[in-house]
Scaffold this active site. Structure first.
Site, PDB file in Angstrom:
ATOM      1  N   GLN A 146       7.482  10.793  11.571  1.00 47.59           N
ATOM      2  CA  GLN A 146       7.106  10.990  10.177  1.00 47.59           C
ATOM      3  C   GLN A 146       8.027  10.200   9.254  1.00 47.59           C
ATOM      4  O   GLN A 146       8.889  10.743   8.560  1.00 47.59           O
ATOM      5  CB  GLN A 146       7.125  12.497   9.840  1.00 47.59           C
ATOM      6  CG  GLN A 146       6.656  12.865   8.446  1.00 47.59           C
ATOM      7  CD  GLN A 146       5.184  12.587   8.179  1.00 47.59           C
ATOM      8  OE1 GLN A 146       4.515  11.943   8.958  1.00 47.59           O
ATOM      9  NE2 GLN A 146       4.684  13.086   7.067  1.00 47.59           N
ATOM     10  N   HIS A 190       4.885  13.553  13.234  1.00 44.19           N
ATOM     11  CA  HIS A 190       3.939  12.546  13.697  1.00 44.19           C
ATOM     12  C   HIS A 190       3.331  11.967  12.431  1.00 44.19           C
ATOM     13  O   HIS A 190       2.774  12.707  11.622  1.00 44.19           O
ATOM     14  CB  HIS A 190       2.868  13.197  14.583  1.00 44.19           C
ATOM     15  CG  HIS A 190       2.089  12.219  15.417  1.00 44.19           C
ATOM     16  ND1 HIS A 190       1.100  12.629  16.301  1.00 44.19           N
ATOM     17  CD2 HIS A 190       2.135  10.862  15.507  1.00 44.19           C
ATOM     18  CE1 HIS A 190       0.576  11.563  16.894  1.00 44.19           C
ATOM     19  NE2 HIS A 190       1.191  10.486  16.427  1.00 44.19           N
ATOM     20  N   LEU A 191       3.445  10.665  12.220  1.00 46.66           N
ATOM     21  CA  LEU A 191       3.153  10.071  10.918  1.00 46.66           C
ATOM     22  C   LEU A 191       1.778  10.474  10.385  1.00 46.66           C
ATOM     23  O   LEU A 191       0.750  10.244  11.029  1.00 46.66           O
ATOM     24  CB  LEU A 191       3.248   8.545  11.005  1.00 46.66           C
ATOM     25  CG  LEU A 191       2.984   7.791   9.692  1.00 46.66           C
ATOM     26  CD1 LEU A 191       3.894   8.274   8.574  1.00 46.66           C
ATOM     27  CD2 LEU A 191       3.138   6.285   9.907  1.00 46.66           C
ATOM     28  N   HIS A 192       1.786  11.050   9.189  1.00 47.04           N
ATOM     29  CA  HIS A 192       0.543  11.465   8.538  1.00 47.04           C
ATOM     30  C   HIS A 192       0.754  11.611   7.038  1.00 47.04           C
ATOM     31  O   HIS A 192       1.849  11.882   6.576  1.00 47.04           O
ATOM     32  CB  HIS A 192       0.030  12.794   9.117  1.00 47.04           C
ATOM     33  CG  HIS A 192       0.930  13.966   8.841  1.00 47.04           C
ATOM     34  ND1 HIS A 192       2.116  14.171   9.536  1.00 47.04           N
ATOM     35  CD2 HIS A 192       0.835  14.993   7.947  1.00 47.04           C
ATOM     36  CE1 HIS A 192       2.699  15.280   9.085  1.00 47.04           C
ATOM     37  NE2 HIS A 192       1.950  15.790   8.123  1.00 47.04           N
ATOM     38  N   LEU A 193      -0.320  11.428   6.295  1.00 47.04           N
ATOM     39  CA  LEU A 193      -0.365  11.719   4.873  1.00 47.04           C
ATOM     40  C   LEU A 193      -1.423  12.786   4.638  1.00 47.04           C
ATOM     41  O   LEU A 193      -2.327  12.967   5.463  1.00 47.04           O
ATOM     42  CB  LEU A 193      -0.697  10.473   4.044  1.00 47.04           C
ATOM     43  CG  LEU A 193       0.403   9.413   3.893  1.00 47.04           C
ATOM     44  CD1 LEU A 193       0.505   8.538   5.124  1.00 47.04           C
ATOM     45  CD2 LEU A 193       0.136   8.531   2.673  1.00 47.04           C
TER      46      LEU A 193
END
Length: 388
Positions: free
Chosen positions: A182, A219-222
Site C-alpha cells: 500500500q 495491498h495497493l488500492h484506492l
C-alpha cells in the site's frame, strides 16, 4: 437519491438469473471497461436542485457500468451487509461536516491487518485482493491509447468494497498478482483521478489511505464512492507555498492539508500526478502516515463553498501514524473524515456528535506543529526541484 439508486431484494427467479450472470462472467473472465481521453468530463457542477434529485441527472457511461454491476452484487448478497438508506445530517457549525450513521460498517467490516510500518512489505499470507471471490470484481478499467504507438495505461481492477461506506463504494486495484504494498504509485493515482473525470456525478470521489493512515489491507488500492453532498474541501481557501503555484496549503477546517490542482486532463494532469507521488514517496520514506482525497473542486485561492467546480483538487494530509481501529470513538480519522464526511458507528454518537467534538478527534490525529512545519518545508523543496 443516489447515482446508484436503491432497489428491493431480487424476486424469486431473479436471484438465480443474477448468479448465472456472475458465473458467466467468471467463466469468460473479468469484463473490460475501455475508455478514451475524450470521455474525461470537465465542468461538472452541483445542480441547483436538492441533492436528493441527483439521480435525475444524466449518467456517464462509467457511472452506468459501475452502478449496474454494483447493484447486482448487492442483490446477490456479496456484501457483508445490505446497505439501506443512511441517516445523514450536516453538523451545525462553520465547517459543514456531513455525518452519516453506518452501524453495520462499524460492526461487520473486516478487522485491520497487523500493520506496524508505513513502509511495510506486502505479505501474501495475509488477506489480499488475490483472495476475494471472483464475483466481487466488477470490471477492468482500461484506457485506450489516443495516439498511434502510444503505450496503453496499466489496467486497474474495479471491485466492490464488501463493507461499503455508501452506495457505489468500490476499490481500484492495480493488477493484484503483482503483490504491490500500500504505497501510492503514479499509475494507480492516474486511474483514480481519471475515474473522477469519467463520472458525471459531482459527488464521486476517490481517496487513498497509507499504512498507518488507517489502510486496513496492505495491498495497493484506492477507494471510490458516491456521496450526494458537497464537502468542505471542494471550495476551501488556500495559499500558494511556491512561486509557481504548484503546491498550496489548504488552511481551512477540518484539517490543514497540501492542495494540488489541475483544470483537467492533459499535460498538467500528468505533471500533477508526478508531484503528488513524489510527495507521498517522501512521506513514506520518512515513515509519515498520510491520507489523500481526489474531488472536483474550485481553483486555489480565496474560494468559497459556492465556488464552481472548475477542475480537480487532490488534497494530501500528513498525520500521526495510527495502526488498527480505535474502539469507542464516534469515527476513525482517514481520507473521508479529513475531507469532512463522517461515517458514524453508533446511533448515540450520531445524535450527540458536535462540530467541536469532531474537530477534537481529527486534531488528535494530526502532526505536532514542529513536525508539520518540517514536512511543509521538505515538500516545498521537492516542488522547487521541479521548477529547476
Amino acid at each position: 437519491m443516489r447515482e446508484c439508486e436503491r432497489t428491493s431484494t431480487a424476486p424469486e427467479g431473479e436471484d438465480s438469473r443474477l448468479r448465472e450472470e456472475v458465473e458467466d462472467w467468471e467463466e469468460k473472465g473479468v469484463p473490460n471497461f475501455v475508455y478514451r481521453q475524450k470521455e474525461l468530463l470537465e465542468g461538472i457542477q452541483w445542480p441547483r436542485t436538492a441533492p436528493s434529485l441527483l439521480d435525475r441527472t444524466p449518467r456517464s457511461r462509467f457511472d452506468s457500468a459501475l452502478c449496474a454491476a454494483w447493484r447486482q452484487r448487492m442483490e446477490l448478497g456479496l456484501f457483508r451487509y445490505r446497505l439501506g438508506e443512511l441517516q445523514t445530517q450536516t453538523l451545525p457549525g462553520v465547517v459543514g461536516f456531513v455525518a452519516q450513521l453506518n452501524v453495520e460498517r462499524g460492526v461487520q467490516r473486516r478487522r485491520p491487518q497487523n500493520i506496524w510500518s508505513v513502509r511495510q512489505a506486502f505479505d501474501p499470507e495475509q488477506f489480499n485482493f488475490n483472495k476475494i471471490r471472483p464475483g466481487e470484481v466488477l470490471f477492468r478499467l482500461l484506457r485506450e491509447p489516443d495516439l498511434p504507438g502510444a503505450l496503453q495505461q496499466e489496467d486497474i481492477l474495479v471491485m466492490i468494497n464488501v463493507s461499503p461506506l455508501e452506495w457505489g463504494h468500490v476499490l481500484l486495484v492495480p493488477e493484484p498478482t503483482q503483490g504491490l504494498p500500500q504505497r501510492l504509485l503514479p499509475a494507480a493515482l492516474r486511474a483514480g483521478v481519471e475515474a473522477v473525470l469519467l463520472s458525471s456525478h459531482p459527488g464521486f470521489r476517490v481517496g487513498f489511505n497509507s499504512l498507518g493512515g488507517l489502510a486496513s489491507v496492505n495491498h495497493l488500492h484506492l477507494h471510490g464512492y458516491y456521496l450526494a453532498h458537497r464537502l468542505p474541501v471542494e471550495g476551501a481557501p488556500s495559499e500558494p507555498l511556491d512561486p509557481g503555484g504548484r503546491l498550496h496549503l489548504l488552511q481551512a477546517l477540518p484539517a490543514p492539508g497540501f492542495l494540488f490542482y489541475t483544470s483537467g486532463p492533459g499535460p498538467d494532469l500528468e505533471a500533477l500526478i508526478g508531484r503528488v507521488c513524489r510527495a507521498t514517496d517522501y512521506l513514506t520514506d520518512h515513515e509519515i502516515a498520510h491520507n489523500l482525497f481526489v474531488t472536483r473542486g474550485a481553483p486555489p485561492g480565496k474560494t468559497s463553498p459556492s465556488s464552481a467546480l472548475t477542475g480537480i483538487r487532490v488534497i494530501l494530509w500528513a498525520r500521526k501514524s495510527s495502526f488498527g481501529v480505535k474502539e469507542g470513538e464516534a469515527f476513525n480519522v482517514a481520507l473521508c473524515e479529513l475531507a469532512g464526511h463522517l461515517p458514524i458507528k453508533t446511533s448515540q454518537d450520531f445524535d450527540s456528535l458536535t462540530e467541536a467534538a469532531a474537530l477534537a478527534l481529527i486534531r488528535d490525529c494530526l502532526l505536532p506543529p514542529a513536525q508539520a512545519e518540517e514536512v511543509q518545508a521538505a515538500l516545498v523543496a521537492l516542488i522547487a526541484q521541479d521548477e529547476q
